[in-house]
Design an enzyme around this catalytic site. Structure first.
Site, PDB file in Angstrom:
ATOM      1  CE  LYS A  11      -4.011  -2.175   2.231  1.00 51.84           C
ATOM      2  NZ  LYS A  11      -5.021  -2.070   3.339  1.00 51.84           N
ATOM      3  CE1 TYR A  51      -9.576  -2.730   0.248  1.00 45.15           C
ATOM      4  CE2 TYR A  51      -8.718  -0.867  -0.995  1.00 45.15           C
ATOM      5  CZ  TYR A  51      -8.512  -1.953  -0.167  1.00 45.15           C
ATOM      6  OH  TYR A  51      -7.237  -2.261   0.258  1.00 45.15           O
ATOM      7  CG  ASN A 114      -3.755  -2.139   6.880  1.00 44.73           C
ATOM      8  OD1 ASN A 114      -3.632  -1.861   5.690  1.00 44.73           O
ATOM      9  ND2 ASN A 114      -4.789  -2.798   7.358  1.00 44.73           N
ATOM     10  CG  HIS A 117      -5.533  -6.277  -0.310  1.00 44.96           C
ATOM     11  ND1 HIS A 117      -6.779  -6.212   0.259  1.00 44.96           N
ATOM     12  CD2 HIS A 117      -5.598  -7.262  -1.250  1.00 44.96           C
ATOM     13  CE1 HIS A 117      -7.567  -7.105  -0.325  1.00 44.96           C
ATOM     14  NE2 HIS A 117      -6.874  -7.766  -1.237  1.00 44.96           N
ATOM     15  CD  GLU A 128      -9.067  -9.330  -3.528  1.00 42.72           C
ATOM     16  OE1 GLU A 128      -9.947  -9.033  -2.696  1.00 42.72           O
ATOM     17  OE2 GLU A 128      -7.911  -9.681  -3.195  1.00 42.72           O
TER      18      GLU A 128
HETATM   19  P1  IDP Z   1      -8.017  -6.679   5.771  1.00 42.23           P
HETATM   20  O1  IDP Z   1      -7.202  -5.759   4.886  1.00 42.23           O
HETATM   21  O2  IDP Z   1      -7.240  -7.135   6.974  1.00 42.23           O
HETATM   22  O3  IDP Z   1      -8.646  -7.811   5.010  1.00 42.23           O
HETATM   23  P2  IDP Z   1     -10.651  -5.423   5.774  1.00 42.23           P
HETATM   24  O4  IDP Z   1     -11.645  -5.528   6.897  1.00 42.23           O
HETATM   25  O5  IDP Z   1     -10.932  -6.201   4.535  1.00 42.23           O
HETATM   26  O6  IDP Z   1      -9.212  -5.790   6.379  1.00 42.23           O
HETATM   27  O7  IDP Z   1     -10.518  -3.879   5.427  1.00 42.23           O
HETATM   28  C1  IDP Z   1      -9.905  -3.454   4.228  1.00 42.23           C
HETATM   29  C2  IDP Z   1      -8.993  -2.297   4.550  1.00 42.23           C
HETATM   30  O8  IDP Z   1      -9.786  -1.196   5.001  1.00 42.23           O
HETATM   31  C3  IDP Z   1      -7.984  -2.524   5.685  1.00 42.23           C
HETATM   32  O9  IDP Z   1      -6.836  -3.211   5.286  1.00 42.23           O
HETATM   33  C4  IDP Z   1      -7.673  -1.099   6.106  1.00 42.23           C
HETATM   34  O10 IDP Z   1      -6.769  -0.462   5.191  1.00 42.23           O
HETATM   35  C5  IDP Z   1      -9.052  -0.448   5.977  1.00 42.23           C
HETATM   36  N1  IDP Z   1      -9.809  -0.498   7.246  1.00 42.23           N
HETATM   37  C6  IDP Z   1     -10.390  -1.581   7.820  1.00 42.23           C
HETATM   38  N2  IDP Z   1     -11.007  -1.260   8.972  1.00 42.23           N
HETATM   39  C7  IDP Z   1     -10.810   0.065   9.124  1.00 42.23           C
HETATM   40  C8  IDP Z   1     -11.213   1.000  10.148  1.00 42.23           C
HETATM   41  O11 IDP Z   1     -11.876   0.673  11.133  1.00 42.23           O
HETATM   42  N3  IDP Z   1     -10.806   2.312   9.962  1.00 42.23           N
HETATM   43  C9  IDP Z   1     -10.078   2.719   8.877  1.00 42.23           C
HETATM   44  N4  IDP Z   1      -9.699   1.871   7.904  1.00 42.23           N
HETATM   45  C10 IDP Z   1     -10.044   0.554   8.022  1.00 42.23           C
HETATM   46 MG    MG Z   2     -10.067  -7.738   3.485  1.00 44.95          MG
END
Ligand code: IDP
Ligand code: MG
Length: 140
Positions: A11, A51, A114, A117, A128
């Site tokens: 990312k 997304y 974070n 992905h 994807e």
């Molecule tokens: P993942 O990436 O661990 O699968 P997902 O729930 O699929 O997590 O969420 C996709 C992305 O959305 C996350 O990697 C993160 O960048 C963002 N995200 C998820 N939850 C939050 C939140 O509570 N606040 C802000 N961004 C979030």
């Molecule tokens: Mg996810």
């Protein structure tokens, strides 16, 4: 255990800090092989489509802005049980909850920024991968 493929994104927070190699090294050390890779700047349309499953979540707009804020590296990873193997080395979504030694524990800046992905199922991995790669771009 079958050799399968998953989809990964390094990312913008990680490319900005020049961590493409460091992240890829952890993926490789976890037993994953990079069989396709390209550095792109995602368009808003691409990010919103990618997304779309999160469209109703409060963080959706911010997430799409973040994902288009700088270059990303999209990758296809191959290995035994690749989806789970990748999720294990990524660590929990929120770096505060991520296990020691995981990519997100080591490098994530926040729950949003974070660093990586990873697909969450074989079916989503296929979707994807096809979203960003032509079959001929993947060389196993
Ligand atoms: P993942 O990436 O661990 O699968 P997902 O729930 O699929 O997590 O969420 C996709 C992305 O959305 C996350 O990697 C993160 O960048 C963002 N995200 C998820 N939850 C939050 C939140 O509570 N606040 C802000 N961004 C979030
Ligand atoms: Mg996810």
């Amino acid at each position: 255990m079958a050799v399968t493929r998953t989809f990964s994104i390094i990312k913008p927070d990680a490319t900005r800090r020049n961590l493409t190699g460091a992240v890829t090294k952890l993926l490789e050390e976890a037993g994953l092989r990079v069989v396709a890779s390209k550095r792109i700047r995602m368009t808003r349309d691409q990010a919103e489509g990618f997304y779309a499953v999160h469209k109703e979540r409060p963080f959706y707009n911010d997430l799409c802005s973040f994902m288009t804020s700088g270059p990303v590296v999209v990758q296809v990873l191959e290995g035994e049980d690749a989806v789970k193997r990748n999720r294990d080395v990524m660590g929990a979504t929120n770096p505060a909850d991520a296990a020691e030694g995981t990519i997100r524990k080591l490098y994530a800046e926040s729950i949003e920024a974070n660093s990586v992905h990873g697909s969450d199922s074989d079916d989503n991995a296929a979707i994807e991968i096809a979203y960003f790669f032509q079959p001929g771009e993947i060389v196993g």
